[in-house]
Design an enzyme around this catalytic site. Sequence first.
Site, PDB file in Angstrom:
ATOM      1  N   GLU A   1     -11.149   4.077   7.044  1.00 11.01           N
ATOM      2  CA  GLU A   1      -9.956   4.698   7.633  1.00 11.01           C
ATOM      3  C   GLU A   1     -10.418   5.854   8.521  1.00 11.01           C
ATOM      4  OE1 GLU A   1      -7.013   6.240   4.950  1.00 11.01           O
ATOM      5  OE2 GLU A   1      -5.538   6.527   6.538  1.00 11.01           O
TER       6      GLU A   1
ATOM      7  N   HIS B   1       0.846  -1.213   0.000  1.00 15.93           N
ATOM      8  CA  HIS B   1       0.000   0.000   0.000  1.00 15.93           C
ATOM      9  C   HIS B   1       0.866   1.241   0.000  1.00 15.93           C
ATOM     10  CE1 HIS B   1      -3.958   1.964   0.967  1.00 15.93           C
ATOM     11  NE2 HIS B   1      -3.095   2.962   1.123  1.00 15.93           N
TER      12      HIS B   1
ATOM     13  N   ASP C   1       2.229   3.205   2.940  1.00 13.59           N
ATOM     14  CA  ASP C   1       1.230   4.229   2.669  1.00 13.59           C
ATOM     15  C   ASP C   1       1.872   5.516   2.149  1.00 13.59           C
ATOM     16  OD1 ASP C   1      -1.308   5.251   2.432  1.00 13.59           O
ATOM     17  OD2 ASP C   1      -1.737   5.357   4.565  1.00 13.59           O
TER      18      ASP C   1
ATOM     19  N   GLN D   1      -9.705   9.501  -4.992  1.00 18.37           N
ATOM     20  CA  GLN D   1      -9.396  10.167  -3.721  1.00 18.37           C
ATOM     21  C   GLN D   1     -10.552  11.041  -3.206  1.00 18.37           C
ATOM     22  OE1 GLN D   1      -6.065  10.760  -1.540  1.00 18.37           O
ATOM     23  NE2 GLN D   1      -8.057  10.887  -0.541  1.00 18.37           N
TER      24      GLN D   1
ATOM     25  N   HIS E   1       1.433   5.432  -1.980  1.00 17.97           N
ATOM     26  CA  HIS E   1       0.934   6.537  -2.821  1.00 17.97           C
ATOM     27  C   HIS E   1       2.140   7.196  -3.491  1.00 17.97           C
ATOM     28  CE1 HIS E   1      -3.286   6.559  -1.360  1.00 17.97           C
ATOM     29  NE2 HIS E   1      -2.705   5.970  -0.327  1.00 17.97           N
TER      30      HIS E   1
ATOM     31  N   HIS F   1      -9.319   1.645   0.017  1.00 17.58           N
ATOM     32  CA  HIS F   1      -9.221   2.314   1.307  1.00 17.58           C
ATOM     33  C   HIS F   1     -10.582   2.111   1.978  1.00 17.58           C
ATOM     34  CE1 HIS F   1      -5.840   4.223  -0.645  1.00 17.58           C
ATOM     35  NE2 HIS F   1      -5.524   4.871   0.456  1.00 17.58           N
TER      36      HIS F   1
HETATM   37 FE   FE2 Z   1      -3.546   5.034   1.437  1.00 17.80          FE
END
Ligand code: FE2
Length: 422
Positions: free
Chosen positions: A214, A59, A310, A153, A61, A211
């Site tokens: 979270e 995971h 992440d 997102q 970005h 996701h």
């Molecule tokens: Fe993430």
Amino acid sequence: MSGPLDLILRQGHLPDGRTADVGVAGGHIVAVEPHLAATAPTELDCAGHLISPPFVDAHFHLDAARGLGDRVNRSGTLLEGIALWGDIKPELTVEAVYDRAMAYCDLAVAQGIGAVRTHVDICDPRLVAVEALLAVREAVRPYLTLQLVAFPQDGYLRDRDAAPLLHRALDLGVDVVGGIPHFERTTAEGDASVVALCRLAAERGLLVDMHCDETDDAASRHVEVLAREALRHGLQGRVVGSHLTSMHAMPDAYVAKLLPLLAEAGLGAVSNPAVNLHLQGRFDGYPRRRGLTRVPELIAAGVPVAFGQDCVQDPWYPLGTGDLLDMAWIGAHATQLMSQAGLRACFDAVTTAPAALLHLDGYGLAPGCRADLVVLAAADPVDAVRRRPARRWVLRGGEIIAQTAPRDTRLALAGRPIAPRW
Ligand code: FE2
């Protein structure tokens, strides 16, 4: 074993406790034996070292890594991070995202990472990050496997342009279907986004990695819908729930029902221990929750769990070094997986577990696997988590693609050894 070998790694410790020679030919492992009689043009002395398949980051970005500039996330929350990223997005260029991502890939390779699943934000009418990361995926393919997740997102339903943009990103070659149900406007729309995105993945024959939940809000329960949709579409083993932090706050009675459902649905889980220790608990006074998902309980229920990074130096997190042993180390602390078996599970959470979640081909240490290997100055996986030592050699397809000199500290203490032996 027959035919000449290109490379032999001599007398390394394997994660399963064996000590062996590993023979490589044609880019693949062809022999793992106590002692190979054959010789090879290149032989690496691995005595006292651990030979592992490479680290896998489940995971990440990559489009945001080192993308914060001068801005500061003052509240330390996920929500302020999303808002900051929204400010940054219009300024992105393909060239800048490409250059930052390539530089991070260099770092990842040096740290022994062989594969990264990176979410790529598709909520941008220009699809700048998609264009850049598709190019990066091809550029690094010889030495690093990148898997791209189409990540809405700003919400698949909340952003009215997200659905066509996500479809376009998949048409362009993005690999996996993503989502962010807890960021949709309502619980019902969050659930609806999971339903729509799982159907899309089933229609296109793609993996899913969302996701999911979270938040510290115990009422955020989209993961149960994710599991139900995995079952409905026959996607067992093909769906990952990332973060799942609301499970930390859920009542135990509900979790007792949820865990068997996740196992039945063949869901995988990804916890991001460093980032979620930082982002969660921000609405608490004291005591302040750790905010991670229930990793030991998931593993005990038969749900595979990986630890991801992440973020590295982005709107959500100011630190990060590309070292997945850091994630294993901090994950062990945050989840109290400190028994020998627990620490071993933390090592697996950055190697074999994410490799399975990503459906990586040819991963492992058995004959027939690709000769993608990392050699570490450690006796075993637990020792590797404890020391987080330099990656002595990193190999891809039997070629050395990175090497780091071992630490060489010299003491100047009367009557003491010249180097610490602990
Ligand atoms: Fe993430």
